[in-house]
Motif scaffolding. Structure first.
Motif, mmCIF file in Angstrom:
data_model
loop_
_atom_site.group_PDB
_atom_site.id
_atom_site.type_symbol
_atom_site.label_atom_id
_atom_site.label_comp_id
_atom_site.label_asym_id
_atom_site.label_seq_id
_atom_site.Cartn_x
_atom_site.Cartn_y
_atom_site.Cartn_z
ATOM 1 N N PRO A 1 1.367 1.582 1.933
ATOM 2 C CA PRO A 1 0.274 2.372 2.520
ATOM 3 C C PRO A 1 -0.705 2.998 1.516
ATOM 4 O O PRO A 1 -1.915 2.813 1.678
ATOM 5 N N PRO A 2 -0.231 3.691 0.460
ATOM 6 C CA PRO A 2 -1.218 4.251 -0.477
ATOM 7 C C PRO A 2 -1.975 3.166 -1.248
ATOM 8 O O PRO A 2 -3.129 3.377 -1.631
ATOM 9 N N LEU A 3 -1.341 2.001 -1.422
ATOM 10 C CA LEU A 3 -2.019 0.913 -2.121
ATOM 11 C C LEU A 3 -3.154 0.343 -1.266
ATOM 12 O O LEU A 3 -4.253 0.077 -1.758
ATOM 13 N N LEU A 4 -2.886 0.182 0.038
ATOM 14 C CA LEU A 4 -3.908 -0.384 0.930
ATOM 15 C C LEU A 4 -5.165 0.481 0.969
ATOM 16 O O LEU A 4 -6.267 -0.022 1.173
ATOM 17 N N LYS A 5 -4.999 1.782 0.751
ATOM 18 C CA LYS A 5 -6.160 2.667 0.750
ATOM 19 C C LYS A 5 -7.123 2.341 -0.379
ATOM 20 O O LYS A 5 -8.290 2.723 -0.331
ATOM 21 N N LEU A 6 -6.628 1.684 -1.434
ATOM 22 C CA LEU A 6 -7.469 1.383 -2.596
ATOM 23 C C LEU A 6 -8.197 0.056 -2.453
ATOM 24 O O LEU A 6 -9.025 -0.292 -3.281
ATOM 25 N N SER A 7 -7.849 -0.707 -1.426
ATOM 26 C CA SER A 7 -8.416 -2.041 -1.337
ATOM 27 C C SER A 7 -9.857 -2.005 -0.845
ATOM 28 O O SER A 7 -10.235 -1.164 -0.035
#
Ligand SMILES: *[C@@H]1O[C@H](CO)[C@@H](O)[C@H](O)[C@H]1NC(C)=O
Length: 308
Positions: free
Chosen positions: A181-187
């Motif tokens: 989840p926190p990674l997807l926010k950076l995409s």
């Protein structure tokens, strides 16, 4: 497509806390937890291997669970400990891929193993006379192999989805390890499909396991209540109480995390919840079994006497 965007090659993690005064305390606390996890789970595998009284399906599953806990906590905790005391909290792109892959795979293997263990307890208590013919070596083997294959494959699907996206917005992950989840926010790509895929796997596996555990224990409890002798009831209950406790802790933390009104509001609490299920839970299974399960308790004392 996207050739003018620069893909990041390195991620920065915000870490566990900004509070400098907490760091020494947290470092020592999590170092102790990690050592207890290592000793407990290696010890559990050693006991099951060494004592022939533990050469039964239940303890083979338990030993497999210890292996999963061991690797699972090792994908998160050592890196977290190193990050706590270093100024540079970075992780390479491939490091992040591997962390997410193993983390997601092992978490799902753990939950599937726990539910298969409840099926094992169901057979042992509700069909004791057929136990040996139902829980054959081959059956046990597939009850371990299947969760492992499902876990590794579904994680491969999630991981390749997440890393097929473009990351160019920022490389700062607001967490203490790489999580989806926190990674997807950076995409900077459209994340809808990967979010749906993740949600699908997490909820399917979670629901499947929860229902298996619920049905098994409903049948177990009703069978225990129908037993005539108090001694028989006591004995049946004692063989499944440790497992029931482990499963309850597992699902309580999961529900606490996922069944909240809005997952976006309580970001700081997300880290606390993650610490519990990624760092603390892997330590608990061996502790619960060695304190509550008579057979494990007995051989633990025997092993300690033999070595000291
Ligand atoms: C895992 O379970 C299988 C099947 O019961 C067993 O043969 C194997 O020894 C177990 N592995 C470990 C590491 O305990």
């Amino acid at each position: 497509m996207g050739s003018n965007r620069t893909q990041v090659t390195m991620f920065e993690l915000t870490g566990l806390t900004d509070n400098k005064r907490l760091i020494p305390f947290l470092f020592i606390l999590f170092l102790i937890i990690y050592m207890v996890t290592l000793i407990g789970n290696v010890g559990m595998m050693g006991l099951v291997r060494a004592f022939s009284s533990l050469h039964t399906p239940m303890y083979y599953f338990l030993s497999n669970l210890s292996l999963v806990d061991l690797v699972y906590s090792s994908t998160i905790t050592p890196k977290m400990l190193a990050d706590l005391i270093s100024l540079q909290k970075s992780i390479s792109f491939i490091g992040c891929v591997l962390q997410i892959y193993f983390y997601a795979a092992l978490a799902s293997i753990e939950v599937l193993l726990l539910s298969n263990m409840s099926y094992d307890r169901y057979v042992a208590i509700c069909h004791p006379l057929h136990y040996a013919s139902v829980m054959t070596k081959d059956k046990c083997f597939s009850l371990v192999l299947l969760p492992s294959c499902v876990g590794l494959l579904q994680s491969l699907a999630q991981t390749s989805c997440v890393f097929s996206l473009q990351y160019c917005r920022s490389n700062l992950i607001d967490h203490f390890y790489c999580e989806i989840p926190p990674l997807l926010k950076l995409s900077c790509s459209d994340t809808l499909f990967c979010e749906a895929l993740t949600l699908f796997f997490v909820s399917t596996l979670g629901l499947y396991s929860f229902i298996t555990v619920l049905v098994s224990y409903t049948l177990i409890v009703s069978s225990i209540l129908r037993m005539k002798s108090a001694e028989g009831r006591q004995k049946a209950f004692s063989t499944c109480s440790s497992h029931l406790m482990c499963v309850s802790i597992f699902f309580t933390t999961v529900f606490f995390i996922y069944l909240r009104p809005d997952t976006r509001v309580l970001e700081k609490k997300d880290k606390v919840a993650s610490v519990i299920y990624s760092v603390v839970t892997p330590m608990l299974n061996p502790i619960i079994y060695s304190l509550r399960n008579q057979e494990v308790k007995k051989v633990t004392i025997k092993a300690m006497q033999a070595c000291c």
